[in-house]
Design a protein around this motif. Structure first.
Motif, mmCIF file in Angstrom:
data_model
loop_
_atom_site.group_PDB
_atom_site.id
_atom_site.type_symbol
_atom_site.label_atom_id
_atom_site.label_comp_id
_atom_site.label_asym_id
_atom_site.label_seq_id
_atom_site.Cartn_x
_atom_site.Cartn_y
_atom_site.Cartn_z
ATOM 1 N N SER A 42 0.841 -1.186 0.000
ATOM 2 C CA SER A 42 0.000 0.000 0.000
ATOM 3 C C SER A 42 0.871 1.228 0.000
ATOM 4 N N LYS A 43 0.312 2.323 -0.462
ATOM 5 C CA LYS A 43 1.092 3.547 -0.542
ATOM 6 C C LYS A 43 1.416 4.055 0.840
ATOM 7 N N ALA A 44 2.681 4.306 1.085
ATOM 8 C CA ALA A 44 3.115 4.732 2.416
ATOM 9 C C ALA A 44 2.814 6.201 2.629
ATOM 10 N N PRO A 45 2.373 6.594 3.835
ATOM 11 C CA PRO A 45 2.123 8.004 4.111
ATOM 12 C C PRO A 45 3.418 8.779 4.119
ATOM 13 N N THR A 46 3.356 10.007 3.672
ATOM 14 C CA THR A 46 4.564 10.819 3.584
ATOM 15 C C THR A 46 4.560 11.983 4.546
ATOM 16 N N SER A 47 3.424 12.246 5.198
ATOM 17 C CA SER A 47 3.377 13.374 6.120
ATOM 18 C C SER A 47 3.548 12.893 7.539
ATOM 19 N N ALA A 48 3.775 13.851 8.425
ATOM 20 C CA ALA A 48 3.959 13.514 9.831
ATOM 21 C C ALA A 48 2.645 13.222 10.527
ATOM 22 N N SER A 49 1.491 13.500 9.844
ATOM 23 C CA SER A 49 0.193 13.236 10.430
ATOM 24 C C SER A 49 -0.138 11.759 10.298
ATOM 25 N N ASN A 175 18.018 -0.821 -3.871
ATOM 26 C CA ASN A 175 17.917 0.417 -4.643
ATOM 27 C C ASN A 175 16.485 0.891 -4.836
ATOM 28 N N HIS A 176 15.626 0.600 -3.859
ATOM 29 C CA HIS A 176 14.261 1.113 -3.848
ATOM 30 C C HIS A 176 13.995 1.711 -2.473
ATOM 31 N N SER A 177 13.467 2.926 -2.460
ATOM 32 C CA SER A 177 13.136 3.554 -1.182
ATOM 33 C C SER A 177 11.988 2.790 -0.519
ATOM 34 N N THR A 178 11.899 2.882 0.785
ATOM 35 C CA THR A 178 10.854 2.166 1.516
ATOM 36 C C THR A 178 10.515 2.916 2.799
ATOM 37 N N GLN A 179 9.362 2.591 3.362
ATOM 38 C CA GLN A 179 8.905 3.192 4.614
ATOM 39 C C GLN A 179 8.827 2.105 5.680
ATOM 40 N N ILE A 180 9.528 2.270 6.778
ATOM 41 C CA ILE A 180 9.537 1.288 7.855
ATOM 42 C C ILE A 180 8.876 1.884 9.092
ATOM 43 N N GLY A 181 7.881 1.178 9.640
ATOM 44 C CA GLY A 181 7.231 1.581 10.878
ATOM 45 C C GLY A 181 7.638 0.655 12.005
ATOM 46 N N VAL A 182 7.824 1.211 13.181
ATOM 47 C CA VAL A 182 8.204 0.425 14.354
ATOM 48 C C VAL A 182 7.231 0.745 15.491
ATOM 49 N N LEU A 183 6.566 -0.287 15.995
ATOM 50 C CA LEU A 183 5.607 -0.132 17.094
ATOM 51 C C LEU A 183 6.151 -0.816 18.343
ATOM 52 N N PHE A 184 6.458 -0.027 19.352
ATOM 53 C CA PHE A 184 6.926 -0.564 20.633
ATOM 54 C C PHE A 184 5.785 -0.508 21.638
ATOM 55 N N TYR A 193 6.921 -4.615 13.478
ATOM 56 C CA TYR A 193 7.377 -3.827 12.330
ATOM 57 C C TYR A 193 6.282 -3.705 11.270
ATOM 58 N N TYR A 194 6.335 -2.576 10.548
ATOM 59 C CA TYR A 194 5.472 -2.313 9.403
ATOM 60 C C TYR A 194 6.366 -1.940 8.230
ATOM 61 N N LYS A 195 5.994 -2.397 7.039
ATOM 62 C CA LYS A 195 6.757 -2.043 5.839
ATOM 63 C C LYS A 195 5.802 -1.519 4.779
ATOM 64 N N ASP A 196 6.018 -0.283 4.368
ATOM 65 C CA ASP A 196 5.157 0.362 3.379
ATOM 66 C C ASP A 196 3.683 0.221 3.740
ATOM 67 N N GLY A 197 3.362 0.426 5.005
ATOM 68 C CA GLY A 197 1.973 0.414 5.465
ATOM 69 C C GLY A 197 1.426 -0.949 5.835
ATOM 70 N N LYS A 198 2.189 -2.015 5.607
ATOM 71 C CA LYS A 198 1.717 -3.375 5.902
ATOM 72 C C LYS A 198 2.351 -3.896 7.186
ATOM 73 N N CYS A 199 1.517 -4.407 8.101
ATOM 74 C CA CYS A 199 2.021 -4.958 9.349
ATOM 75 C C CYS A 199 2.682 -6.305 9.087
ATOM 76 N N LEU A 200 3.896 -6.464 9.570
ATOM 77 C CA LEU A 200 4.639 -7.708 9.397
ATOM 78 C C LEU A 200 4.491 -8.650 10.580
ATOM 79 N N GLY A 201 3.818 -8.221 11.628
ATOM 80 C CA GLY A 201 3.605 -9.066 12.801
ATOM 81 C C GLY A 201 4.590 -8.784 13.921
ATOM 82 N N VAL A 202 4.296 -9.331 15.080
ATOM 83 C CA VAL A 202 5.163 -9.143 16.243
ATOM 84 C C VAL A 202 6.501 -9.807 15.995
#
Length: 292
Positions: A42-49, A175-184, A193-202
């Protein structure tokens, strides 16, 4: 591609105390289970909101940034509030890391990192660690998680802690940009972890038992790698959440939960943090070098 590469490459409770709960969208139920495969991105958000469905979307903005003191000499900080990290700005001759200023224990925190397209080399890592986690090494290595002081995910899809590598997800495209989310989640004691808006699981559990302060950490072996902290949020922990954490220390499976004969809303709320999956497969250095 070598970590020394410089030129840009082509872009190819007592239970009654638990009230009927709200459902949180950030639930990650896979746990430390079998390898998850990346689905349609999914398209990753680019803003801080926070975007719709973003973890801790009902929390509040958290304005921490990277530490100018706790970093490798091969790390340069820039941008508004020094949120952008540049690793090895000239060439790479080892592994460089930087620690965030935010202490994480006993709360819930989520942050997103935009990683530039220079994804290559031995190891680009995202995760958490104590103050004892090393932030520089004169060698190309998986530094975050090399010992008991760090918990990290490398761009090769492998989790590291205490020197043990576990296969977690598909390796990132080079060589592709990506968005990584980290939920503690310091109450449940998990890191997700989340990658490009997708949850990868605990990815990791038991973090609520760590008494030392924990901090966000990123590191890289690759020259001219760049990461920007795009969004950071935190959530106030309530009594309901604390009650669930106490209950789930004794309830380990769905079958055990079924025996309690609880009302459906409460059972559903407790089920969010149950993991009945098998452990991740441990991998060795040969597996890490190969395509999965």
């Amino acid at each position: 591609m070598s970590d020394l590469e410089i030129e840009q490459q082509p872009d190819p409770a007592h239970l009654a105390a638990v009230m009927t709960p709200r459902r949180r969208r950030h639930s990650a139920r896979r746990g430390v289970g079998p390898t998850s495969q990346d689905a349609k991105v999914s398209k990753a958000p680019t803003s801080a909101s926070p975007s719709r469905g973003c973890p801790l979307a009902h929390g509040t903005k958290d304005n921490w940034t990277w530490s100018n003191r706790n970093r490798s000499n091969e790390v340069v900080l820039s941008g508004p509030n020094f949120r952008t990290v540049h690793f090895h700005p000239n060439w790479s001759k080892g592994t460089a890391g930087v620690q965030g200023k935010r202490p994480l224990n006993n709360g819930r925190y989520y942050w997103e990192l935009h990683v530039s397209q220079r994804v290559f080399g031995t190891s680009i890592m995202f995760g958490i660690g104590t103050r004892s986690a090393r932030l520089h090494a004169n060698a190309f290595r998986n530094m975050l998680g090399e010992n008991e002081h760090g918990w990290g995910l490398s761009h090769k899809g492998v989790l590291w802690h205490n020197g043990v590598a576990l296969l977690y997800t598909k390796r990132f495209r080079e060589n592709h940009s990506t968005q990584i989310g980290v939920l503690f989640d310091g109450i449940e004691g998990t890191l997700t972890y989340y990658k490009d808006g997708k949850c990868l699981g605990v990815a990791f559990r038991g973090l609520d038992k760590i008494e030392e302060p924990l901090y966000p950490i990123v590191c890289s072996t690759a020259a001219k790698t760049e990461m920007t902290l795009k969004s950071a949020r935190r959530e106030f922990v309530n009594l309901q959440d604390r009650c669930r954490a106490v209950i789930m220390r004794r309830v380990r499976s769905s079958s055990q939960l079924e025996k309690l004969k609880l009302p459906l809303p409460i059972r559903a709320y407790l089920t969010e943090v149950i993991d009945d999956k098998e452990p991740l497969r441990q991998v060795d250095n040969y597996d890490i070098l190969c395509d999965f």
